[in-house]
Write a protein that holds these residues in place. Sequence first.
Motif, PDB file in Angstrom:
ATOM      1  N   GLY A  10      26.470  13.812  88.722  1.00 53.00           N
ATOM      2  CA  GLY A  10      26.495  15.032  88.829  1.00 53.00           C
ATOM      3  C   GLY A  10      28.232  15.440  88.868  1.00 53.00           C
ATOM      4  N   LEU A  65      34.167  22.282  87.053  1.00 55.09           N
ATOM      5  CA  LEU A  65      32.807  23.309  86.079  1.00 55.09           C
ATOM      6  C   LEU A  65      32.580  24.076  87.765  1.00 55.09           C
ATOM      7  CD1 LEU A  65      30.507  19.863  86.663  1.00 55.09           C
ATOM      8  CD2 LEU A  65      31.032  21.409  85.216  1.00 55.09           C
ATOM      9  N   LYS A  67      30.701  26.251  90.516  1.00 52.62           N
ATOM     10  CA  LYS A  67      29.702  26.096  91.481  1.00 52.62           C
ATOM     11  C   LYS A  67      29.306  26.972  92.398  1.00 52.62           C
ATOM     12  CE  LYS A  67      30.762  21.039  92.132  1.00 52.62           C
ATOM     13  NZ  LYS A  67      30.921  19.889  93.327  1.00 52.62           N
ATOM     14  N   LYS A  68      27.325  27.446  91.975  1.00 51.90           N
ATOM     15  CA  LYS A  68      27.427  28.729  92.892  1.00 51.90           C
ATOM     16  C   LYS A  68      25.857  28.086  93.151  1.00 51.90           C
ATOM     17  CE  LYS A  68      28.290  32.601  89.393  1.00 51.90           C
ATOM     18  NZ  LYS A  68      27.735  33.394  88.127  1.00 51.90           N
ATOM     19  N   THR A  69      25.750  28.686  95.227  1.00 52.40           N
ATOM     20  CA  THR A  69      25.274  28.454  95.911  1.00 52.40           C
ATOM     21  C   THR A  69      23.703  28.608  95.318  1.00 52.40           C
ATOM     22  OG1 THR A  69      26.573  28.082  97.241  1.00 52.40           O
ATOM     23  CG2 THR A  69      24.137  27.935  98.249  1.00 52.40           C
ATOM     24  N   GLN A 114      23.371  23.334  94.523  1.00 52.22           N
ATOM     25  CA  GLN A 114      24.794  24.748  94.009  1.00 52.22           C
ATOM     26  C   GLN A 114      24.592  23.976  92.257  1.00 52.22           C
ATOM     27  OE1 GLN A 114      28.360  22.868  95.627  1.00 52.22           O
ATOM     28  NE2 GLN A 114      28.781  24.525  96.823  1.00 52.22           N
ATOM     29  N   THR A 116      25.951  24.208  88.832  1.00 58.41           N
ATOM     30  CA  THR A 116      27.254  23.873  88.421  1.00 58.41           C
ATOM     31  C   THR A 116      27.365  24.160  86.853  1.00 58.41           C
ATOM     32  OG1 THR A 116      26.193  21.664  87.413  1.00 58.41           O
ATOM     33  CG2 THR A 116      27.427  21.454  89.391  1.00 58.41           C
ATOM     34  N   TYR A 117      27.977  25.029  86.481  1.00 59.57           N
ATOM     35  CA  TYR A 117      28.321  26.252  85.072  1.00 59.57           C
ATOM     36  C   TYR A 117      29.500  25.872  84.156  1.00 59.57           C
ATOM     37  CZ  TYR A 117      25.075  29.283  86.885  1.00 59.57           C
ATOM     38  OH  TYR A 117      23.634  30.025  87.449  1.00 59.57           O
ATOM     39  N   ILE A 125      22.876  19.926  88.987  1.00 60.12           N
ATOM     40  CA  ILE A 125      23.066  20.884  90.193  1.00 60.12           C
ATOM     41  C   ILE A 125      23.348  19.677  91.034  1.00 60.12           C
ATOM     42  CG2 ILE A 125      20.790  22.067  90.166  1.00 60.12           C
ATOM     43  CD1 ILE A 125      19.481  19.978  91.320  1.00 60.12           C
ATOM     44  N   VAL A 126      23.899  20.025  92.186  1.00 63.62           N
ATOM     45  CA  VAL A 126      24.632  19.719  93.362  1.00 63.62           C
ATOM     46  C   VAL A 126      23.777  19.583  94.425  1.00 63.62           C
ATOM     47  CG1 VAL A 126      26.834  18.438  94.354  1.00 63.62           C
ATOM     48  CG2 VAL A 126      26.832  19.405  92.250  1.00 63.62           C
TER      49      VAL A 126
END
Length: 189
Positions: A10, A65, A67-69, A114, A116-117, A125-126
Amino acid sequence: MLMTNEIRVGTAFMYEGAPLIVQKLLGQKGGRQGMVTNLRVQNIVTGSTMQLGLDAGEKFEEVELVKKTVKLSYVDGDDFHFMDQETYDDITLTKDEMGDNAGFLSPEDDYDVQVTYYNEKAVGIVLPVNVTRTITYCEPGVKGDTSGKSTKPATLDTGIEVKVPLFCNTDDRIVIDTRDGSFVERAKD
């Protein structure tokens, strides 16, 4: 700057002018020339994957990056559909884009992950460090072997195969470390 020993699944970094994201750690090999970390990486821009060997002392520029949950809503073939917890948008990632992380997720899970963009494009993802999975198949356990030093292959409910101690049996719930896919402990639930 990012050192080779700080790179995990990641992690995104610049290599020869291209932004790369790590999909899998293939292992480390030491020798006369020093330690080499082998990785499977994906070019964030083109989507192509390759194997890469990095020397222990190398430094890289880290790629920022966003990150969105999110939570996993459902899986449709090789597509994983996530729901943004704030905007309720549907975010789709393919199994290839997720790399090895795809084997640790199931729609029945209630984990926050999360996405990642990079330049407003979802690239990976994380996961939480530890996830709980159920063993769907492994050879029968050996009574009295509780040392945990010897391992055997076990197939999990998501279809991936991990190494578990000899005392584990089919239908056991176990905790897995998502960073390297290693057995942590039997689940307490």
